[in-house]
Design an enzyme around this catalytic site. Sequence first.
Site, short mmCIF file in Angstrom:
data_model
loop_
_atom_site.label_atom_id
_atom_site.label_comp_id
_atom_site.label_asym_id
_atom_site.label_seq_id
_atom_site.Cartn_x
_atom_site.Cartn_y
_atom_site.Cartn_z
CE LYS A 44 -1.86 2.50 3.22
NZ LYS A 44 -1.85 3.82 2.53
N GLY A 97 6.66 5.02 8.14
CA GLY A 97 5.80 6.19 8.32
C GLY A 97 5.88 6.69 9.75
CB SER A 98 3.67 8.98 11.62
OG SER A 98 2.46 8.28 11.81
CD GLU A 118 13.06 3.12 7.48
OE1 GLU A 118 13.42 4.19 6.95
OE2 GLU A 118 13.19 2.02 6.94
CB CYS A 152 13.43 8.80 8.13
SG CYS A 152 14.53 7.76 7.16
CD GLU A 247 10.71 13.01 11.38
OE1 GLU A 247 11.56 12.56 10.59
OE2 GLU A 247 9.73 12.34 11.77
#
Length: 303
Positions: A44, A97-98, A118, A152, A247
């Site tokens: 996805k 992602g978050s 991650e 990231c 972040e």
Amino acid sequence: GRLAFTRPEPIGVVVAVSAFNHPLNLIAHQVGPAVAVGCPVIVKPAEVTPLSCLRFVGILREAGLPDEWCQAVVTENRDVSEALVTDERVAMFSFIGSAKVGWYLRSKVAPGTRCALEHGGAAPVILAADADLGEATTSIVKGGFYHAGQVCVSVQRVFAHETIARGFAEDLAARAAKLRVGDPAAEDTEVGPLIRPREVTRVGEWVDEARGAGADILCGGEAISETCYAPTVVYQPPAGTRLASEEVFGPVVCVTPYSDIDEAVARANAIPYSFQAAVFTRDLDTALRAYARLKASAVMVND
């Protein structure tokens, strides 16, 4: 008197949920290993960057992979995504992602599902008093503003020794102010757009918050267009501001002076992110001391 064999086997269906910021590279990391070991994959992509994923799946099929072996799914809402991830037939869940979304989905997966998450971080860099400032500035300009800071491991928080901090920050700002911002398809563009117009607004709000709290904005600090934000260097953002603790995922680098290396390490470690960090120094003892104490999955030295 026993002989044991270990035989690697495919574990089953992999569901890969990916991020927008490197939409081809990240999906290649998630899908390639699964296909290589014989696992079928449902991938996805991020809703704002599906096209490179669809192209990648097409390339795999063109190379001979059966259609069923790798399928892309673009979902219309999170309920569908959650149902996909938590299905009991899923053997492995790969997420980029978050942290908020990743850990939530991890808490919902079926018993026995393997999981790899991650996330990003607010990457700290420590500049010792003896650092090669020319090397450091060049490296941090790239590390902080490449991909408009939407990486990231983007450099976000620089802790520089008080004897060099202000001079380094001003040199960094002078370099950042000259970066060419614009269309990422143009060859001479060095800093491209943010992923959505609302991200430009958010980054501006964070910078304004730090400005209002007493930080110096040495360059940038404003939107250039609906989708681009100027490369920004912030000097001494107070600890309570979002720029100093969360972040930013935008083209903003903060510089804060310190007097003692252990103080710098403590401040670098003071937030709940520990993905990547760095130290610039000519002294091996300083490098190893920082390496041993920085909370990070990887610590770069002079890079």
